[in-house]
Scaffold this motif. Structure first.
Motif, PDB file in Angstrom:
ATOM      1  N   ARG A  21     -54.835   6.723  18.207  1.00 59.04           N
ATOM      2  CA  ARG A  21     -53.971   6.298  16.911  1.00 59.04           C
ATOM      3  C   ARG A  21     -53.465   7.912  16.864  1.00 59.04           C
ATOM      4  N   ILE A  22     -53.609   9.124  17.405  1.00 63.53           N
ATOM      5  CA  ILE A  22     -53.711  10.080  17.170  1.00 63.53           C
ATOM      6  C   ILE A  22     -51.756  10.089  17.842  1.00 63.53           C
ATOM      7  N   ALA A  23     -51.853   9.677  19.042  1.00 66.07           N
ATOM      8  CA  ALA A  23     -50.761   9.325  20.725  1.00 66.07           C
ATOM      9  C   ALA A  23     -50.176   8.539  20.165  1.00 66.07           C
ATOM     10  N   GLY A  24     -49.885   7.329  19.170  1.00 71.85           N
ATOM     11  CA  GLY A  24     -49.142   7.027  18.651  1.00 71.85           C
ATOM     12  C   GLY A  24     -48.368   7.470  17.015  1.00 71.85           C
ATOM     13  N   LEU A  25     -48.627   8.495  16.796  1.00 71.49           N
ATOM     14  CA  LEU A  25     -48.028   8.903  16.160  1.00 71.49           C
ATOM     15  C   LEU A  25     -46.647   9.562  16.892  1.00 71.49           C
TER      16      LEU A  25
END
Length: 399
Positions: A21-25
């Motif tokens: 999820r964080i990488a997808g930011l």
């Protein structure tokens, strides 16, 4: 602009979707807490909890006993997470998701340490102790903080560090059931209430030619109008704050205090950075959370903008708020080092994720070359979506 998001290990450990999820930011880096102060933190998406209460300052990894043998001041371990090394577990997951991990180390801010070692804390002109604020001029505190910096910064799966509160802490402190708002304190008054009069600092003032008791009385006199309800507004800007301090104490006392405090803070920062580099090697990046006014205290401790890049790789500068305030915070940091603009992106904490793209572009025009986003673990889904949109926009614009 390279962007990094702040996280706690408990935002990631136990949540198999967190790293993705964080990488997808659209961020390239996570700044992950390895040594942190007490807090109560929301975890809006975690499958096993919603609130984590870190009851006291602690390291979020297993500290090395041999490093601390024989020392009175030593880091506390956490017991609110079941993992033995939550930092390493979180860092591994984030690295596996393609993110670069840098440690986030809180130094001179530790209420439990101060409660158990009251001789080591800041004492104001009235003799009141600040348990949350270790006095960085004291040799045992300096040694503790330098050792902690090296240990907490250089962790597995970690390529750099950001050192917070690497300098003087003072009166300002987010405290449970806080009741100190009855008198409005200007920036100058905050500074006067943050001056330390422990034995070490008294001796330091005397060594510079000042009468410590005369200085203490001058601080008390300067604060009398504040308690009467006058003089709480102040100039508000950094230069105006310092001018008020000089007017309140007189040139000699003001500059003696500044010389002593700047010396202690500068020695701490240089020693902490050197200790990190000795432990990690020259390619390990070291940034300081900083303010360009040397007299300012707190998480973003004041530094000399002209000197900081001679020993650190860069600074992380608070930039939430007005465009004028942002430019004033960034402009003094001219040089070859990293200048990361730190934005709060949690609406409930005063952030403005919906204006992040415009605010970041303004920060870049004011000298910033990187972004920090506080705090991806605390933000709602709506806030994170606004961040994702902003970073996509900035990437498309070439910023």
């Amino acid at each position: 602009m390279r962007a990094a998001a702040f996280l706690y290990p408990w935002d990631v450990v136990g949540d198999p979707d967190a790293a993705r999820r964080i990488a997808g930011l659209g961020v390239a880096q996570v700044t992950l807490a390895s040594a942190y102060h007490s807090t109560r933190a929301l975890t809006p998406r975690h499958p096993r909890h919603r609130v984590v209460t870190a009851r006291h300052s602690a390291v979020l990894y297993p500290s090395a006993p041999e490093r601390w043998a024989g020392r009175a001041l030593r880091p506390y371990t956490q017991d609110w997470l079941p993992e033995s090394d939550p930092y390493a577990e979180a860092a591994r997951a984030l690295t596996d998701a393609g993110l670069e991990v840098h440690s986030w180390v809180v130094l001179a801010h530790n209420s439990r340490l101060g409660a158990e070692h009251p001789e080591s804390v800041v004492r104001n002109a009235y003799g009141d102790a600040y348990p949350w604020a270790p006095c960085i001029a004291r040799p045992e505190v300096h040694e503790y903080l330098v050792t902690l910096a090296a240990e907490a910064a250089v962790r597995p799966h970690t390529r750099g560090t950001e050192l917070e509160s690497c300098g003087w802490y003072g009166l300002a402190h987010l405290h449970g059931h806080d009741k100190i708002g009855g008198a409005s304190l200007s920036g100058a008054a905050q500074y006067l209430m943050s001056l330390c009069f422990c034995g070490e600092c008294r001796n330091g003032y005397a060594a510079l030619g000042a009468d410590p008791e005369g200085l203490r009385r001058a601080v008390v006199r300067a604060l009398e109008p504040v308690w009467a309800g006058h003089g709480g507004e102040g100039a508000g800007d950094r230069e105006g704050e310092w001018a008020e301090v000089v007017e309140a104490l007189g040139e000699e006392y003001a500059h003696t205090v500044a010389d002593w405090r700047n010396r202690a803070a500068g020695e701490l920062r240089r020693a902490a950075v050197a200790a990190v580099r000795a432990a990690a090697g020259p390619d390990f990046r070291v940034l300081l959370h900083a303010d360009p006014a040397p007299h300012r205290c707190g998480a973003n401790a004041g530094v000399s903008p002209r000197q900081v890049f001679s020993y650190a790789d860069g600074v992380v500068v608070p930039c939430t708020g007005s465009a004028t305030g942002r430019a004033a915070a960034l402009a003094p940091f001219e040089g070859r080092g990293v200048r990361a603009a730190n934005f709060t992106v949690v609406r409930g904490m005063g952030g403005s994720p919906e204006t992040l793209a415009a605010d970041a572009a303004h920060a870049a025009a004011s000298g910033a070359d990187e972004l920090r986003l506080y705090h991806a673990g605390l933000a709602s889904d709506v806030d994170l979506e606004a961040v994702r949109t902003a970073l996509t926009e900035l990437s498309g614009s070439g910023a």
